[in-house]
Design an enzyme around this catalytic site. Sequence first.
Site, PDB file in Angstrom:
ATOM      1  N   TYR A 228       0.835  -1.200   0.000  1.00  0.00           N
ATOM      2  CA  TYR A 228       0.000   0.000   0.000  1.00  0.00           C
ATOM      3  C   TYR A 228       0.877   1.260   0.000  1.00  0.00           C
ATOM      4  O   TYR A 228       1.920   1.289   0.652  1.00  0.00           O
ATOM      5  CB  TYR A 228      -0.887   0.023   1.249  1.00  0.00           C
ATOM      6  CG  TYR A 228      -1.743   1.256   1.291  1.00  0.00           C
ATOM      7  CD1 TYR A 228      -2.900   1.326   0.528  1.00  0.00           C
ATOM      8  CD2 TYR A 228      -1.367   2.368   2.024  1.00  0.00           C
ATOM      9  CE1 TYR A 228      -3.677   2.475   0.526  1.00  0.00           C
ATOM     10  CE2 TYR A 228      -2.135   3.520   2.026  1.00  0.00           C
ATOM     11  CZ  TYR A 228      -3.283   3.563   1.276  1.00  0.00           C
ATOM     12  OH  TYR A 228      -4.044   4.710   1.262  1.00  0.00           O
TER      13      TYR A 228
ATOM     14  N   TRP B  80       1.346   5.697  -1.599  1.00  0.00           N
ATOM     15  CA  TRP B  80       1.119   6.722  -2.620  1.00  0.00           C
ATOM     16  C   TRP B  80       2.188   6.772  -3.684  1.00  0.00           C
ATOM     17  O   TRP B  80       1.963   7.322  -4.749  1.00  0.00           O
ATOM     18  CB  TRP B  80       0.995   8.092  -1.946  1.00  0.00           C
ATOM     19  CG  TRP B  80      -0.397   8.387  -1.515  1.00  0.00           C
ATOM     20  CD1 TRP B  80      -1.160   7.659  -0.638  1.00  0.00           C
ATOM     21  CD2 TRP B  80      -1.202   9.491  -1.941  1.00  0.00           C
ATOM     22  NE1 TRP B  80      -2.392   8.259  -0.489  1.00  0.00           N
ATOM     23  CE2 TRP B  80      -2.434   9.386  -1.271  1.00  0.00           C
ATOM     24  CE3 TRP B  80      -0.996  10.573  -2.796  1.00  0.00           C
ATOM     25  CZ2 TRP B  80      -3.466  10.308  -1.446  1.00  0.00           C
ATOM     26  CZ3 TRP B  80      -2.008  11.489  -2.977  1.00  0.00           C
ATOM     27  CH2 TRP B  80      -3.235  11.347  -2.305  1.00  0.00           C
TER      28      TRP B  80
END
Length: 768
Positions: A108, A110
Amino acid sequence: MPDRPAYVVAHWGVYQVDTTADRPTYAPFDDDPSPSEIGRSMAETLDDPCRIDRPMVRRGFLEGDGGAARGEDSYVATDWDAALDLAARELGRIRAAHGPEAIYAGSYGWASAGRFHHAQSQLRRFFNLFGGCTRSRDTYSYAAGEVILPHVVAPLERLLGGHTAWAAIAGAGATVLALGGVPLRNAQIDAGGVARHTQAGDIRAALDAGVRVVNVCPVRDRDALAGCEWLAIRPGSDMALLLGLAHTLVAEGLHDTAFLASHCTGFDRFLPYLDGGSDGVAKSADWAAGLTGLDAATIRALARDLARGPSVIAASWSMTRQDNGEQTWWMTVVLAAMLGGIGLPGQGFALGLAAVNSIGSLRRPLSFAGFPIPMRGPAPFIPVARIADMLEHPGAEYRYNGTTRRYPEIRAIYWAGGNPFHHHQDLNRLHRLWKRVGTVIVHEPHWTPLARHADIVFPATLSSERADLSGSTRDTHLFATDPVRPPFGEARDDHAIFAGLAERLTGPEGNTALHEAFTEGLTPGDWLRRMYEETRNRMARHGDEMPDYDTFRARGMVAFSPPAEPPTLLTAFREDPAAHRLSTPSGRIEIFSETIAAWGLDGQPGHPVWRAPVEWLGAAGRYPLHLVTHQPDRRLHSQLDQSSYSRAGKVAGRTPLVMHPDDAAARSLRDGDVLRVFNDRGACLAGLRIDDGLLPGVVTMETGAWLDLDPATPGLCRNGNPNVLTPDRGTSEIAQGPAALSCLVEVEAAPLPIPESRAYAPPEILRR
Ligand SMILES: Nc1nc2c(c(=O)[nH]1)N[C@H]1C(S)=C(S)[C@@H](COP(=O)(O)OP(=O)(O)OC[C@H]3O[C@@H](n4cnc5c(=O)[nH]c(N)nc54)[C@H](O)[C@@H]3O)O[C@H]1N2
Ligand SMILES: Nc1nc2c(c(=O)[nH]1)N[C@H]1C(S)=C(S)[C@@H](COP(=O)(O)OP(=O)(O)OC[C@H]3O[C@@H](n4cnc5c(=O)[nH]c(N)nc54)[C@H](O)[C@@H]3O)O[C@H]1N2
Ligand SMILES: [Mo]
């Protein structure tokens, strides 16, 4: 280089880069009305002391320590062939012995902007062709909402795509009840890039047009524009406020019975809970006052104001990152339904105004192609924030979205483009359990805490070092971005790293050529052309003409027109609920959900309910302060924390902790003091900032300081990462989302001698 500025796109903005000087200089996109300062760090972090120049292997891993020194170890610099051989051998060995699902590649995070060089997409394509892995589901941002809303109203992605704009709210002259406030600091960001930062201007225009914004927040939030009112609520109690407002509406006959009958289902099943018929507790304004710390009279007056005029019930994304975050968003929709404005221009509910630039700005969803991810076979997953539980309890059962699932046994972890040693909660626990895994492989541009918890570290490039197609599907432009620097050291693109592994591995059946499957024989330039052509076809179906690829590259960008009318959520459903049924089982807004009731969860009867948080001021004991963590102003999460701009925002070199003057006086603390913040899970150092703009008893810290565990003091982060304090609990058995935001702590002056932070000093590196 074509005759135009070189563009680099980041999640915080678009930059026109001058490459004629020795070092590239980044100027904000000409057309950006309100650029973010975060971009000031981009040039310096291209080659700062934290940058990783070569593949690295952890010393203890080479010596077979089984993970014992992971997180505290030194590294051996190596060459690409040796590192790729080693990683491919590990992946192949684990797949053969335990199956691919023994590799956790949830990964996970950005990462960086860019549609081709998107680390997660590269990783997913690689692992799907490799034969699979254990993946993650949902996000850290709003997992509780992602799981609950499809049962109640609609999938979240759909709601965020066509979200109600401030311009519509201004047109209606609505009162906006903003739970979690309107944190403008967060609107600097959008996933994939922001061409034009319009959020501040849009809110200003709405306020000038007479919109009333009531900030319901433990913190006044100096970032929110002047003109917002402030209701200082006790953290974790917003659900009680919503119920108190709903109760008042019914008590005074102000709810919209016609809308409830025509567009909703199950209000009659909820009413006995609201009025106390079912449990003996009326959820009245007085009841809510006791839990929220607000005046009952204020709550009643607010309910009348909301009923009198056009209104928006706006809940921030932070509402979901708390115990029972599912309930708060569900009740947000229910209260808006009771007010009857859903689907009328500029009314209804809102989810995350200003959480990122696009939510509330004048946008329409765009359809850009991503890097293709072929789906193969079963896809085992865990809810994203249950990673430490999975490592601690392989084989154990847990509930998720109405199902009972089992944690797999994980032998290896693979991460590219996220930082769990930033984003996860109770980091001392993660640090301990992480050592149980056999092999950890990571791609990172910098020596982040994740890189320092890896066995094999592949140095990754940054956006400034590669060509890409960049733009957010909730923004206004697509850019052709350019490399403005050669890669640092021997750093490679995530795509090249996976291609290098694929050369050394076969597909799952042992006979397919993985490299051929992964690259399809295309160069990165070929992929960009293909993804652009697919985007052009998709956008043409929506009536948007885009130039051919070469013309696009020569121009550097294409802009898309804003929507003709400022959007409001669910207008079509409002106009004709039969023709535009929702995707819920009833096709309507579900105030009572038969689906959720049938799950038979303790204390989850099938309608929204108040369930007290585990840690909050309503039940504080040994730890009397409620710590609220929020997104940082000077960076994106942990990205760029090593930069001078981020570090200029620290106090005494640590994360600032904001405290009310009364709480500081009670502890004899002074502005600028170095603090020790602690609870049973751990401790971190922080720097005191005294401010009366928050509720006494509440303290705040921003997230994202690089974790720096002190070898001399177990459990202490010297740099001020609040996630050594936060609890690692699921929001509830519905979504198992992260309850990241809040916890109870105590604060004292840091005992002497105060250790130095070593967060931004790279580990010891042995170079042969
Ligand atoms: N206590 C608390 N914790 C929270 C939150 C909170 O409110 N409170 N918020 C949560 C939320 S909403 C989120 S979204 C998460 C965010 O958590 P993350 O998204 O994991 O945080 P980032 O720091 O953005 O991590 C991105 C990482 O990718 C690396 N990177 C950048 N570009 C590239 C690239 O091109 N390739 C590769 N391989 N790597 C790259 C960066 O160096 C960085 O380490 O944090 C969560 N954690
Ligand atoms: N500059 C910057 N912007 C960002 C990010 C970043 O890292 N940096 N991250 C982006 C990401 S990934 C996300 S998910 C979004 C997140 O967007 P949000 O979830 O909206 O952001 P937060 O800053 O965590 O929280 C917003 C506000 O909620 C308040 N709050 C906390 N607890 C409570 C409570 O119990 N009740 C009430 N009423 N208020 C409470 C906090 O005081 C805070 O000011 O931000 C995005 N924007
Ligand atoms: Mo997020």
